[in-house]
Design a protein around this motif. Structure first.
Motif, mmCIF file in Angstrom:
data_model
loop_
_atom_site.group_PDB
_atom_site.id
_atom_site.type_symbol
_atom_site.label_atom_id
_atom_site.label_comp_id
_atom_site.label_asym_id
_atom_site.label_seq_id
_atom_site.Cartn_x
_atom_site.Cartn_y
_atom_site.Cartn_z
ATOM 1 N N ASN A 86 56.677 -22.798 49.532
ATOM 2 C CA ASN A 86 56.099 -24.107 49.230
ATOM 3 C C ASN A 86 56.248 -24.517 47.766
ATOM 4 N N HIS A 87 56.470 -23.555 46.882
ATOM 5 C CA HIS A 87 56.591 -23.871 45.459
ATOM 6 C C HIS A 87 58.028 -23.723 44.964
ATOM 7 N N GLU A 127 52.213 -25.995 38.398
ATOM 8 C CA GLU A 127 51.850 -26.451 39.740
ATOM 9 C C GLU A 127 51.573 -25.283 40.682
ATOM 10 N N ALA A 128 52.084 -24.113 40.343
ATOM 11 C CA ALA A 128 51.858 -22.914 41.160
ATOM 12 C C ALA A 128 50.822 -21.981 40.525
ATOM 13 N N GLU A 133 47.664 -16.878 39.814
ATOM 14 C CA GLU A 133 46.370 -16.306 39.421
ATOM 15 C C GLU A 133 45.738 -15.453 40.505
ATOM 16 N N THR A 134 46.075 -15.696 41.751
ATOM 17 C CA THR A 134 45.456 -14.948 42.848
ATOM 18 C C THR A 134 46.337 -13.803 43.354
ATOM 19 N N ALA A 135 47.455 -13.561 42.684
ATOM 20 C CA ALA A 135 48.341 -12.468 43.076
ATOM 21 C C ALA A 135 47.824 -11.137 42.533
ATOM 22 N N GLU A 150 57.762 -17.479 30.161
ATOM 23 C CA GLU A 150 56.597 -17.237 29.308
ATOM 24 C C GLU A 150 55.342 -17.874 29.890
ATOM 25 N N ARG A 151 55.453 -19.082 30.450
ATOM 26 C CA ARG A 151 54.278 -19.733 31.019
ATOM 27 C C ARG A 151 53.745 -18.930 32.207
ATOM 28 N N ALA A 152 54.644 -18.454 33.049
ATOM 29 C CA ALA A 152 54.213 -17.662 34.203
ATOM 30 C C ALA A 152 53.499 -16.381 33.759
#
Length: 304
Positions: A86-87, A127-128, A133-135, A150-152
């Motif tokens: 979905n992402h 957007e993901a 955060e829930t992984a 870097e953002r991830a």
């Protein structure tokens, strides 16, 4: 394994691999005949996502493909393999990334054209955010822009999510990126480039790894192909040897290792046990053709 199904997010590349099999490498200006061509979904990010899904993880992929036939096929086949897509953004007017692989009897060489992978933005990663955060674990590589990587890593780090940085293809990295990784998994060539010392094989590996980890505050795992992996444990250099196998196709072996390592860590394995698991998985993968199709199941790898 742990009672819960591990959740893994992968932020990275999606390619269509054009695999040309031939008996030898052509010389400059020479035309030779190949024996076969295969169109196989690939890309380091996609390969690692499929590897995790094959082992039984709940996997979400974050990245981009083009609005072409290759992009549609990649999405379809990854969904079939159990990866949540979905992402994955479909970029209009941009081709899907490709990797042209010359598959030789004993090795391979690869030319990558980033295509849509080069258009992955920090906004797409944002957007993901909930998915990251829930992984339990975040896997990233370097086939998309560094700002997105870097953002991830930053989102995951702030949320307490374990982060694994596979620095491939190798390039020099800012310390701000390196400090966001909990584990980094270069092969020997990649680590030589990252460290700026091309003669690393002649150095004391214990000293090299120790200095790197002190400077960048993450655990360093150096993969060594058929020799397995090397890492430090309580200041001592340790090796996990690889099982002796007859390789058929080495494409995707590093991705299989990273997928299996991330999966094992998400399951709560110790690092020693996780690395044994990952080395065994990668050794199985090289005995089969194709990066994603070669990824083993949990039943094949076992508990290690």
């Amino acid at each position: 394994m742990t009672p819960h199904r591990p959740r893994i997010s992968v932020v990275g590349s999606l390619n269509m691999d054009l695999v040309v099999s031939t008996g030898r490498m052509p010389t400059v200006g020479e035309t030779i005949q190949g024996s076969a061509i295969h169109y196989i979904p690939g890309g380091k990010g996609a390969n690692q996502a499929v590897g995790c899904a094959r082992l039984g993880a709940e996997v979400s992929m974050i990245g981009a493909v083009g609005d072409d036939a290759f992009g549609q096929e990649i999405i379809r086949r990854m969904k079939e393999k159990g990866v949540e897509m979905n992402h994955v953004t479909i970029q209009k007017g941009v081709p899907t990334g490709t990797a042209t692989i010359l598959h030789l009897p004993d090795d391979n060489c690869i030319v990558v054209v980033p295509g849509a992978n080069g258009s992955v933005t920090t906004e797409m990663v944002e957007e993901a955010r909930d998915i990251i955060e829930t992984a339990d674990v975040l896997l990233v590589q370097l086939e998309i822009p560094l700002q997105a990587v870097e953002r991830a890593l930053s989102i995951a780090k702030k949320a307490g999510v374990l982060t694994v940085l596979n620095p491939a293809p190798a390039q020099l990295l800012y310390d701000s990126i390196l400090r966001l990784a909990d584990y980094m998994t270069p092969n020997e060539t990649e680590f030589a480039i990252l460290s700026g010392d091309r003669s690393i094989e002649h150095m004391d590996l214990t000293t090299v790894l120790s200095r790197w980890q002190t400077a960048h505050h993450h655990k360093l795992i150096v993969t060594r192909g058929s020799e397995g992996v090397s890492y430090l444990s309580e200041g001592q250099l340790k090796h996990v040897p690889a099982p002796k196998v007859k390789p058929v196709d080495t494409v995707g072996a590093g991705d299989c290792f990273n997928a299996a390592f991330g999966f094992a860590m998400a399951c709560g394995y110790t690092i020693d046990k996780a690395l044994k698991f990952a080395v065994k998985a990668a050794s199985i993968s090289v005995t089969r053709f194709g990066a994603q199709d070669s990824m083993p199941t949990i039943e094949e790898v076992g508990e290690s």
